[in-house]
Design a protein around this motif. Structure first.
Motif, short mmCIF file in Angstrom:
data_model
loop_
_atom_site.label_atom_id
_atom_site.label_comp_id
_atom_site.label_asym_id
_atom_site.label_seq_id
_atom_site.Cartn_x
_atom_site.Cartn_y
_atom_site.Cartn_z
N MET A 113 -55.20 13.08 12.65
CA MET A 113 -54.63 12.02 11.82
C MET A 113 -55.12 10.65 12.25
O MET A 113 -55.37 9.77 11.42
CB MET A 113 -53.11 12.09 11.88
N ILE A 114 -55.27 10.46 13.55
CA ILE A 114 -55.76 9.17 14.05
C ILE A 114 -57.23 8.97 13.68
O ILE A 114 -57.64 7.91 13.21
CB ILE A 114 -55.57 9.07 15.57
N LEU A 115 -58.03 10.01 13.90
CA LEU A 115 -59.46 9.90 13.65
C LEU A 115 -59.79 9.75 12.17
O LEU A 115 -60.79 9.11 11.81
CB LEU A 115 -60.19 11.13 14.21
N THR A 116 -58.98 10.33 11.30
CA THR A 116 -59.26 10.25 9.87
C THR A 116 -58.50 9.11 9.20
O THR A 116 -58.68 8.88 8.00
CB THR A 116 -58.90 11.57 9.17
N GLY A 117 -57.66 8.40 9.94
CA GLY A 117 -56.94 7.28 9.36
C GLY A 117 -57.87 6.13 9.02
O GLY A 117 -58.96 6.01 9.58
N ASP A 118 -57.43 5.30 8.09
CA ASP A 118 -58.27 4.18 7.67
C ASP A 118 -57.70 2.83 8.10
O ASP A 118 -58.03 1.80 7.53
CB ASP A 118 -58.46 4.21 6.15
N ASN A 119 -56.86 2.85 9.14
CA ASN A 119 -56.28 1.60 9.63
C ASN A 119 -57.33 0.88 10.48
O ASN A 119 -57.70 1.36 11.56
CB ASN A 119 -55.03 1.90 10.46
N PRO A 120 -57.83 -0.29 10.07
CA PRO A 120 -58.87 -0.97 10.83
C PRO A 120 -58.37 -1.62 12.11
O PRO A 120 -59.17 -2.07 12.93
CB PRO A 120 -59.37 -2.04 9.85
N ARG A 121 -57.04 -1.64 12.32
CA ARG A 121 -56.49 -2.30 13.50
C ARG A 121 -56.23 -1.34 14.65
O ARG A 121 -55.81 -1.76 15.73
CB ARG A 121 -55.20 -3.03 13.13
N THR A 122 -56.46 -0.04 14.43
CA THR A 122 -56.25 0.93 15.50
C THR A 122 -57.52 1.72 15.76
O THR A 122 -58.40 1.82 14.90
CB THR A 122 -55.12 1.92 15.16
N VAL A 123 -57.62 2.28 16.96
CA VAL A 123 -58.77 3.09 17.33
C VAL A 123 -58.26 4.21 18.24
O VAL A 123 -57.29 4.04 18.99
CB VAL A 123 -59.84 2.24 18.05
N TYR A 124 -58.90 5.36 18.16
CA TYR A 124 -58.49 6.50 18.98
C TYR A 124 -58.64 6.18 20.46
O TYR A 124 -59.70 5.72 20.90
CB TYR A 124 -59.36 7.71 18.61
N GLY A 125 -57.57 6.42 21.22
CA GLY A 125 -57.58 6.12 22.65
C GLY A 125 -57.61 7.33 23.54
O GLY A 125 -57.56 7.19 24.76
N GLY A 126 -57.69 8.53 22.95
CA GLY A 126 -57.82 9.73 23.76
C GLY A 126 -56.62 10.65 23.71
O GLY A 126 -55.49 10.23 23.42
N LEU A 127 -56.86 11.93 24.00
CA LEU A 127 -55.81 12.93 24.14
C LEU A 127 -55.59 13.19 25.62
O LEU A 127 -56.50 13.64 26.32
CB LEU A 127 -56.20 14.24 23.43
N VAL A 128 -54.39 12.89 26.10
CA VAL A 128 -54.02 13.12 27.49
C VAL A 128 -53.13 14.36 27.53
O VAL A 128 -52.04 14.36 26.95
CB VAL A 128 -53.27 11.91 28.08
N GLN A 129 -53.59 15.41 28.18
CA GLN A 129 -52.85 16.67 28.27
C GLN A 129 -52.26 16.79 29.67
O GLN A 129 -52.99 16.78 30.67
CB GLN A 129 -53.77 17.86 27.98
N VAL A 130 -50.93 16.88 29.76
CA VAL A 130 -50.24 17.01 31.04
C VAL A 130 -49.98 18.48 31.32
O VAL A 130 -49.47 19.21 30.46
CB VAL A 130 -48.92 16.21 31.04
N VAL A 131 -50.32 18.91 32.53
CA VAL A 131 -50.21 20.31 32.92
C VAL A 131 -49.36 20.41 34.18
O VAL A 131 -49.53 19.62 35.12
CB VAL A 131 -51.62 20.91 33.19
N ASP A 132 -48.44 21.37 34.20
CA ASP A 132 -47.61 21.64 35.37
C ASP A 132 -48.39 22.57 36.31
O ASP A 132 -48.63 23.73 35.98
CB ASP A 132 -46.30 22.29 34.92
N ALA A 133 -48.78 22.07 37.47
CA ALA A 133 -49.59 22.87 38.40
C ALA A 133 -48.84 24.12 38.87
O ALA A 133 -49.43 25.18 39.01
CB ALA A 133 -50.01 22.02 39.60
N ALA A 134 -47.54 23.97 39.10
CA ALA A 134 -46.76 25.09 39.63
C ALA A 134 -46.51 26.18 38.59
O ALA A 134 -46.31 27.35 38.95
CB ALA A 134 -45.42 24.58 40.17
N GLU A 135 -46.52 25.80 37.31
CA GLU A 135 -46.23 26.77 36.24
C GLU A 135 -47.45 27.03 35.39
O GLU A 135 -47.33 27.52 34.26
CB GLU A 135 -45.09 26.23 35.36
N PHE A 136 -48.63 26.74 35.90
CA PHE A 136 -49.84 26.81 35.09
C PHE A 136 -50.07 28.21 34.52
O PHE A 136 -50.25 28.38 33.31
CB PHE A 136 -51.04 26.37 35.93
N ASP A 137 -50.04 29.22 35.36
CA ASP A 137 -50.30 30.59 34.88
C ASP A 137 -49.20 31.05 33.93
O ASP A 137 -49.48 31.67 32.90
CB ASP A 137 -50.41 31.55 36.07
N ALA A 138 -47.96 30.76 34.27
CA ALA A 138 -46.85 31.18 33.42
C ALA A 138 -46.92 30.50 32.05
O ALA A 138 -46.63 31.11 31.02
CB ALA A 138 -45.52 30.87 34.10
#
Length: 369
Positions: A113-138
């Motif tokens: 939605m961000i990448l295909t939006g036509d708002n000239p005042r915004t720009v994609y700033g990235g996807l930050v994925q948070v991962v729980d190290a202790a529960e990674f496999d589960a």
């Protein structure tokens, strides 16, 4: 009109992660360490964002303005475009928008939605994925889509590393590196990453005050570090992985083809590229602002400001990057004296212009006539 000539675009960051990964804790850390920036937070779910001692509970469609310069909204994904348009209006003076995705959301839909939006005042700033190290496999067992989310992430925050052994930490890092080979990966405890990965200090004085007294917010932040929760006692000295940066300043013009080859093959761990590029005789009328985050890249041509020395100035930010190697690769992109003395190739800029937003000004620049 090109956004770079009318004002800086506002980065929109998607903050994702499954329930319990620590993304709200990370968000609160960023809000406490916002470096004078005005941050808008869009919550893609019913939920709460805790800021200091205050809890802001969201209802879909509601907006709550906070005294510390942040703004929190609760919003359904279908309403996202409207909220981004409202938040990015110049009167809001927002520096960064963070979309905190639901723990069960599909982040790629928000990114789309961000990448295909036509708002000239915004720009994609990235996807930050948070991962729980202790529960990674589960988590991977319960949510097989984890692998897909990591594959499209621009920055992976491996959180709660204080809860695993060094050997387990290294093992999980290895798996993440396999699943998301293009992403920068930082390790953290209690969501404490360096805010410099996501945003720069505000250029203006904090809260637009030319002379700013110490506020209750400052006092509370200091008190939190000394006496509360995640910052207290034995946790006060937990290390967190920050970032490394490379500054490149080159008076010679850059060869468009060689620079694009460098940008198209950005190494693992390089998260952000920003600055201005001089393409010399290939386009003597304009300098090119460059914005890259993860795999996203965009150029913004603008006339050279009067009296400005023509040179390329870039900052590269990432985690685990080889600073010397990056500097050498950029140096190779500079035009030699022999090349500068020859007539420019009219097709040399085609690769650059692929990443210029399709607007009237850009289309005219791309027209050889």
């Amino acid at each position: 009109m090109n956004p770079s000539t009318t004002g800086r675009q506002i980065p929109v960051v998607v903050l994702a992660g499954f329930l319990g990964s620590g993304k709200t804790t990370l968000l609160n850390h960023l809000l406490r360490r916002r470096a004078g920036n005005r941050i808008a937070v869009v919550v893609n779910d019913f939920g709460a964002v805790e800021i200091d001692a205050m809890t802001v509970a969201g209802q879909v469609g509601s907006t709550v303005s906070l005294g510390n310069g942040c703004l929190c909204c609760a919003v359904d994904a279908s309403e996202l475009d409207g909220y981004l348009e409202r938040l990015s209006r110049p009167a809001g003076r927002i520096d960064l928008i963070v979309i905190e995705a639901s723990g069960l959301a599909e982040p790629q839909e928000l990114v789309r939605m961000i990448l295909t939006g036509d708002n000239p005042r915004t720009v994609y700033g990235g996807l930050v994925q948070v991962v729980d190290a202790a529960e990674f496999d589960a988590t991977r067992d319960r949510h097989p889509e984890t692998d897909r989310h990591l594959a499209i992430a621009d920055l992976v925050v491996l959180n709660k590393t204080d809860r695993v052994t060094p050997a387990e930490h290294e093992r999980v890092l290895g798996v993440i590196g396999t699943l998301g080979p293009g992403a920068a990966v930082v390790s953290a405890s209690y969501g404490r990453i360096d805010p410099g990965l996501l945003f720069d200090p505000a250029a203006r004085p904090a809260e637009d005050e030319k002379i700013r007294q110490l506020s209750f917010e400052d006092l509370r932040a200091d008190e939190d570090e000394d006496h509360t929760g995640e910052y207290a006692g034995e946790h006060a000295h937990h290390p967190h992985t920050g970032y490394e940066s490379v500054s490149y300043d080159e008076p010679a013009a850059m060869d468009p083809r060689r620079l694009m080859a460098f940008l198209d093959s950005r190494p693992e761990g390089l998260y952000r590229v920003k600055g201005f590029v001089d393409f010399g005789a290939a386009d003597p009328a304009n300098r090119y602002a460059v914005h890259a985050v993860g795999r996203f890249l965009r150029f913004y041509p603008e006339p050279w400001p009067r009296g400005t020395e023509r040179r390329t100035q870039l900052v590269l930010i990432g985690s685990g990057i080889d600073r010397d190697a990056l500097a050498k690769e950029l140096t190779v992109c500079a035009v030699t004296e022999t090349e500068a003395a020859t007539a420019p190739d009219e097709s040399a800029m085609w690769g650059v212009l692929r990443y210029v937003r399709s607007e009237p000004a850009a289309e005219e620049a791309a027209d050889p006539a």
